[in-house]
Design an enzyme around this catalytic site. Structure first.
Site, PDB file in Angstrom:
ATOM      1  N   THR A  26       0.759  -1.243   0.043  1.00  0.00           N
ATOM      2  CA  THR A  26      -0.133   0.010   0.078  1.00  0.00           C
ATOM      3  C   THR A  26       0.866   1.205  -0.015  1.00  0.00           C
ATOM      4  OG1 THR A  26      -0.152  -0.232   2.289  1.00  0.00           O
ATOM      5  CG2 THR A  26      -2.062  -0.975   0.966  1.00  0.00           C
ATOM      6  N   LYS A  67       4.342  -6.924   3.855  1.00  0.00           N
ATOM      7  CA  LYS A  67       4.005  -5.464   3.571  1.00  0.00           C
ATOM      8  C   LYS A  67       3.628  -4.734   4.882  1.00  0.00           C
ATOM      9  CE  LYS A  67       0.420  -3.331   2.985  1.00  0.00           C
ATOM     10  NZ  LYS A  67      -0.139  -2.397   4.136  1.00  0.00           N
ATOM     11  N   THR A  72       2.828  -8.614  11.335  1.00  0.00           N
ATOM     12  CA  THR A  72       2.891  -7.464  10.825  1.00  0.00           C
ATOM     13  C   THR A  72       1.660  -7.081  10.240  1.00  0.00           C
ATOM     14  OG1 THR A  72       4.220  -6.412   9.142  1.00  0.00           O
ATOM     15  CG2 THR A  72       3.510  -8.797   8.807  1.00  0.00           C
ATOM     16  N   GLU A 101       7.154   4.704   7.073  1.00  0.00           N
ATOM     17  CA  GLU A 101       6.648   6.005   6.273  1.00  0.00           C
ATOM     18  C   GLU A 101       7.461   7.151   6.790  1.00  0.00           C
ATOM     19  OE1 GLU A 101       1.960   4.547   5.833  1.00  0.00           O
ATOM     20  OE2 GLU A 101       2.382   5.734   7.452  1.00  0.00           O
ATOM     21  N   ASN A 131       0.340  10.645   5.683  1.00  0.00           N
ATOM     22  CA  ASN A 131      -0.862  10.034   6.422  1.00  0.00           C
ATOM     23  C   ASN A 131      -1.871  11.205   6.264  1.00  0.00           C
ATOM     24  OD1 ASN A 131      -0.663   7.448   7.788  1.00  0.00           O
ATOM     25  ND2 ASN A 131       1.388   8.100   8.214  1.00  0.00           N
TER      26      ASN A 131
END
Length: 406
Positions: free
Chosen positions: A153, A179, A190, A277, A401
């Site tokens: 993603t 992922k 995860t 991220e 985000n």
């Protein structure tokens, strides 16, 4: 943005596993967003899942199916989490399983569904079902690379592991893909992870290995302290290698398998942290000298989750006061601050209740400018040690985000 060297490896085939990734147009057109695993008959499958009370519909269904029937297929969609979608979400997850069952002759309970993406949006189940015939037709033992990309993603790169071991003249393969880049504090595994071997492992022992391996890997990582609604990690043993079944936690073959399975889990977990991220630092928080496991983890997570520490890491600022503050509020009973020692990499920064006499700001600055940083904490009260892996907190994390649903 990603840190460290975690290139996607050349993936060996795992006998008994076929897989592929196809485009269904769930969130964006011309992107592989539906992944299918086809498992050989007789495979054993184990899993660990999120402990979030708002667990997604596919998580609920996976737990039920694992308890009901031998698993033959896994189907994963990215772009939509099918979480907080109520009874409709369960119907949609079941419809996906039923579509695969109708086209393959297995029972719907022999299919495990998984979803990842935006929470609270209805699953575009018709698009997924429409993509299933292509996925079934294209599944091959060489499909690992496409599958690794198909489950992403906000990840910036796919995450994979592939190694082989020899035992009594036979080659055993262990592969894995995962992922995850944000909403990472798994509390089980995860966001999504799939590890497979062609060894033969009994169901009960496979479940034990899945729990133990997750606890030492995916349960020791955090990007932002948020536990996803969809976290799932699956361990598969196809039994296609001509060796006896491993059904007890003992013996040479068991130890070899345990070592390589644990290595797969840890590598994939670290790959997720390295791709956190907005991450610019890979941070190891190692706590030793604890009286028990829980207090070591409490201290490690207090440090790893502190936004003040994480932003200082991003700024390459050796603000060690933030570290000792986090240690102090972690809740360790009767902690004697005078016995605590803290290092940045190999630089001693805190001892005897204050700044180490040997420490200089220049030493701390040199460490913090690096990409790979270890915060080492000795509590001075026992022999237990635990390690957590995390990242810094950057402007880019906020941007990703803030823009996630756009």
């Amino acid at each position: 943005m990603a840190v460290g060297e975690y290139p996607f490896p050349s993936m060996h085939p795992v006998a008994g596993v076929k897989l592929t990734a196809v485009c269904a147009g769930i969130k964006r057109q011309n992107r592989r967003d539906v992944v299918l695993f086809e498992l050989a008959e007789g495979s054993t499958v184990a899993g660990v899942f999120t402990k979030n009370a708002f667990c997604a519909a596919p998580v609920t269904l996976c737990k039920a199916h694992l308890a009901a029937a031998p698993i033959r297929y896994l189907v994963i969609n990215s772009g939509n989490a099918n979480a907080c979608t109520g009874e409709q979400g369960l119907r949609d997850a079941k419809a996906t399983c039923e579509a695969i069952a109708q086209q393959t002759g297995v029972k719907p309970e022999q299919v495990l569904p998984f979803s990842t993406g935006v929470i609270g949006e209805p699953l575009p189940v018709a698009k997924i079902i429409a993509a299933i015939p292509e996925a079934l037709a294209n599944a091959t033992e060489q499909g690992w690379t496409d599958a690794g990309a198909g489950i992403m993603t906000t990840d910036t790169r796919p995450k994979g592991f592939s190694q082989q071991i020899e035992y009594q003249g036979k080659t055993i393969t262990v592969n894995g893909i995962a992922k995850g880049a944000g909403m990472i504090k798994p509390n089980m595994a995860t966001m999504l992870g799939y590890i497979a071997t062609d060894a033969k492992i009994a169901q009960s022992l496979l479940q034990q290995l899945a729990r133990e391996a997750a606890d030492k890997s995916f349960n020791r990582i955090t990007i932002d302290g948020d536990t996803s609604t969809n976290d799932s990690c699956i361990l598969i043993a196809t039994g296609q290698v001509d060796l006896p079944e491993v059904n007890k936690p003992e013996g040479e073959l068991y130890e070899k398998l345990k070592d390589i399975i644990f290595a797969a889990y840890i590598h994939l977990a670290k790959s997720i942290v390295s791709d956190g991220e907005g991450a610019t630092k890979f941070v190891t928080v190692a706590v030793n000298g604890g009286a028990n496991r829980d207090e070591c983890l409490d201290v490690a997570y207090a440090v790893a989750h502190s936004p003040l520490i994480k932003t200082a890491l991003f700024a390459s600022d050796p603000n060690w006061g933030r570290i000792v503050a986090a240690i102090g509020y972690a809740g360790v009973p009767d902690l004697d601050a005078t016995k605590v020692r803290v290092h940045l990499n190999d630089v001693l920064i805190v001892e005897n209740g204050g700044r180490a006499t040997s420490y200089t700001e220049e030493q701390g600055q040199a460490v913090m400018k690096g990409e790979d940083i270890a915060i080492r904490i000795d509590l001075g009260r026992g022999n237990v040690a635990e390690t957590v892996w995390t990242t810094d907190l950057s402007y880019e994390y906020v941007r990703i985000n803030a823009d996630y649903r756009s």
